[in-house]
Design a protein around this motif. Structure first.
Motif, PDB file in Angstrom:
ATOM      1  N   LYS A  15       0.828  -1.203   0.000  1.00 12.72           N
ATOM      2  CA  LYS A  15       0.000   0.000   0.000  1.00 12.72           C
ATOM      3  C   LYS A  15       0.865   1.257   0.000  1.00 12.72           C
ATOM      4  N   ASN A  16       1.893   1.242  -0.831  1.00  9.10           N
ATOM      5  CA  ASN A  16       2.774   2.400  -0.941  1.00  9.10           C
ATOM      6  C   ASN A  16       2.064   3.479  -1.746  1.00  9.10           C
ATOM      7  N   LEU A  17       1.620   4.518  -1.058  1.00 10.08           N
ATOM      8  CA  LEU A  17       0.861   5.585  -1.705  1.00 10.08           C
ATOM      9  C   LEU A  17       1.703   6.824  -1.921  1.00 10.08           C
ATOM     10  N   CYS A  18       3.016   6.716  -1.796  1.00 12.59           N
ATOM     11  CA  CYS A  18       3.892   7.875  -1.942  1.00 12.59           C
ATOM     12  C   CYS A  18       3.993   8.287  -3.409  1.00 12.59           C
ATOM     13  N   LYS A  19       3.679   9.519  -3.679  1.00 16.37           N
ATOM     14  CA  LYS A  19       3.858  10.062  -5.021  1.00 16.37           C
ATOM     15  C   LYS A  19       5.202  10.765  -5.142  1.00 16.37           C
ATOM     16  N   LYS A  20       5.721  11.254  -4.018  1.00 16.02           N
ATOM     17  CA  LYS A  20       7.064  11.819  -3.973  1.00 16.02           C
ATOM     18  C   LYS A  20       7.821  11.103  -2.870  1.00 16.02           C
ATOM     19  N   PHE A  21       9.133  11.198  -2.925  1.00 14.77           N
ATOM     20  CA  PHE A  21       9.937  10.349  -2.060  1.00 14.77           C
ATOM     21  C   PHE A  21      10.805  11.199  -1.135  1.00 14.77           C
ATOM     22  N   GLY A  22      11.083  10.626   0.045  1.00 14.91           N
ATOM     23  CA  GLY A  22      11.887  11.320   1.033  1.00 14.91           C
ATOM     24  C   GLY A  22      11.243  11.213   2.405  1.00 14.91           C
ATOM     25  N   ILE A  23      11.540  12.173   3.276  1.00  8.15           N
ATOM     26  CA  ILE A  23      10.970  12.210   4.624  1.00  8.15           C
ATOM     27  C   ILE A  23      10.092  13.450   4.732  1.00  8.15           C
ATOM     28  N   TYR A  24       8.847  13.245   5.172  1.00  6.01           N
ATOM     29  CA  TYR A  24       7.878  14.327   5.276  1.00  6.01           C
ATOM     30  C   TYR A  24       7.429  14.447   6.724  1.00  6.01           C
TER      31      TYR A  24
END
Length: 459
Positions: A15-24
């Motif tokens: 369920k990886n819903l990340c459209k951008k990557f990194g730490i938020y």
């Protein structure tokens, strides 16, 4: 309140819903995110495949990840930190490689904090072998700070563009003029939290690794899960394996680290999942660990009752039993009461101890009450409704309810407490022998007429 989220490039996490990557991070669940944005995977040769774990210690937010080189599929493990001490969190990202001996593939990580220090325990695998390392958080902070200092003085070995995973709209950090640190007696937090506020000293990809010798080595064992138990400054690791086994090891203090002679099979030939938790049946006992998959039980096993809760010494007992959301009945054979008779004075409280086939100590404890009719010396105690006893008033003794008193007094047997003879009042003919509390003081050489009133007397 802040929510920190790590979004990897890899597709292994469900369920990886990340459209951008990194730490938020999000403040008070506001959907406006603050971030240290990574490049897309297509623009990189070194991608963040998986975030293994993340947790907070004081004002530091730690993320443990696995990075993969797309050219040869080799992997490295890294720990990243974002400081939230000031409002400079977007300018405080720093990471470095994390190693344990010659192992560098991070499998699981957990922490335990004491009054003055947090211990971070990590397991690494290489082929079919595993190692465990225990890091002090102060050591990790110091090593991260070294990498920031190298950014300050421009000695940091910057990765090439295809291995630099940050997206910079203007210019890369750590590329300007060196900063003179002479005379600055700075702490690790000074560098990690960017207390001076340098906007260009951010997103530091460290080139100096945190290296630690392995505390425990497990040959031909792949560790898949980790949880920790701590007591009196010592940290025990419960290690779940790919073969469905649980292994216990002392991992801190490091000089005393060892694999302990205890193991349990929880699901043979099936890997213990990373959501393994540990719970104890009492807060005082650290020897009664139960290891469960988090989704398989809502709470820890416990003896929720014994049935019956009271037992006569000539009866059989059945304990109802281990509570894991459903109810399991465990049959308990009674002990040899002849060895315990001299301990029973009417009633006695006994412990029900439950052992498993892998436990040398009891993992659960319950209580029941045992009684022996013949040891009651008062009618009220003998005829109490919970006991299967009755009172012989002419003989002044207690018997089992399936027995009879001697002689012809069967009609006078008492099996209810309310039917017991009892004194309600008395008076003494001689004057001036009662004190202010109503107690009578009688001389042994004198004779007195005492009138007693009561109920249930036998004529």
């Amino acid at each position: 309140m802040y929510l920190f989220v790590g979004c990897p490039h890899g597709n292994k996490q469900q369920k990886n819903l990340c459209k951008k990557f990194g730490i938020y991070w999000f403040e008070n669940f506001d959907m406006t995110r603050k971030t240290t944005t990574f490049k897309n995977a297509d623009d990189l040769l070194l991608i963040t495949d998986t975030y293994v774990k993340g947790f907070a210690i004081d004002h530091h937010r730690l993320f443990f990840s696995i990075q993969r080189n797309k050219t040869d599929n080799s992997t490295v493990s890294r720990v990243a930190n974002v400081c939230q001490k000031l409002d400079s969190a977007p300018n405080t990202y720093v990471d470095m490689e994390l190693k344990c001996g010659d192992f560098n593939y991070l499998q699981a990580v957990a922490k335990r904090c004491f009054e003055e220090e947090c211990i971070i325990v990590a397991t690494f695998t290489q082929g079919e072998h595993s190692v465990v390392c225990a890091y002090r958080f102060s050591e990790i902070k110091s090593s991260l700070a070294v990498n920031v200092k190298r950014c300050y003085n421009k000695t940091l070995q910057l990765p090439s563009d295809m291995y630099d995973y940050f997206h910079y709209p203007n210019y890369r950090p750590c590329t300007g003029d060196a900063i003179d640190l002479t005379g600055i007696n700075a702490t690790d937090d000074y560098f990690l939290c960017n207390e001076y506020g340098f906007s260009s000293l951010k997103d530091v990809i460290g080139d100096t690794a945190q290296q630690m010798n392995a505390s425990v080595r497990l040959n031909h064992t792949v560790v898949t899960a980790l949880t920790l138990v701590s007591t009196r400054g010592r940290v025990l690791a419960l290690l779940g394996t790919a073969e469905g086994e649980i292994i216990k090891a002392l991992v801190y203090p490091r000089e005393a680290a060892m694999v302990l002679p205890w193991s349990a099979v929880v699901d043979s030939r099936h890997a213990v999942l990373s959501d393994m938790i540990v719970c104890t049946t009492s807060t005082e006992c650290s020897n009664s660990q139960w290891i469960l998959a988090e989704g398989s039980a809502s709470f820890c096993p416990q003896i929720n009752q014994t049935c019956p809760s009271v037992i006569r010494t000539d009866e059989y007992s059945e304990c109802s039993g281990v509570d894991r959301g459903d109810e399991v009945t465990v049959m308990c054979s009674p002990p040899d009461w002849t060895e315990l008779e001299h301990y029973i004075k009417g009633t006695a409280s006994l412990s029900v101890l439950l052992f498993t086939n892998v436990s040398s100590k009891a993992v659960m404890r319950g209580e029941l009450t045992v009684f022996e009719c013949e040891t009651f010396t008062r009618c009220g105690k003998c005829s109490f409704s919970r006991w299967t006893c009755k009172w012989c008033p002419l003989e002044g003794r207690c018997i089992k309810d399936n027995n009879s008193c001697n002689g012809n007094e069967s009609s006078e047997e008492i099996d209810e407490k309310s039917s017991c003879p009892r004194v309600t009042n008395y008076s003494v003919s001689a004057p001036n022998i009662l004190d202010g509390s109503g107690d009578a003081h009688l001389a042994i050489e004198e004779s007195y007429n005492i009138t007693i009133k009561g109920v249930n007397f036998i004529e």
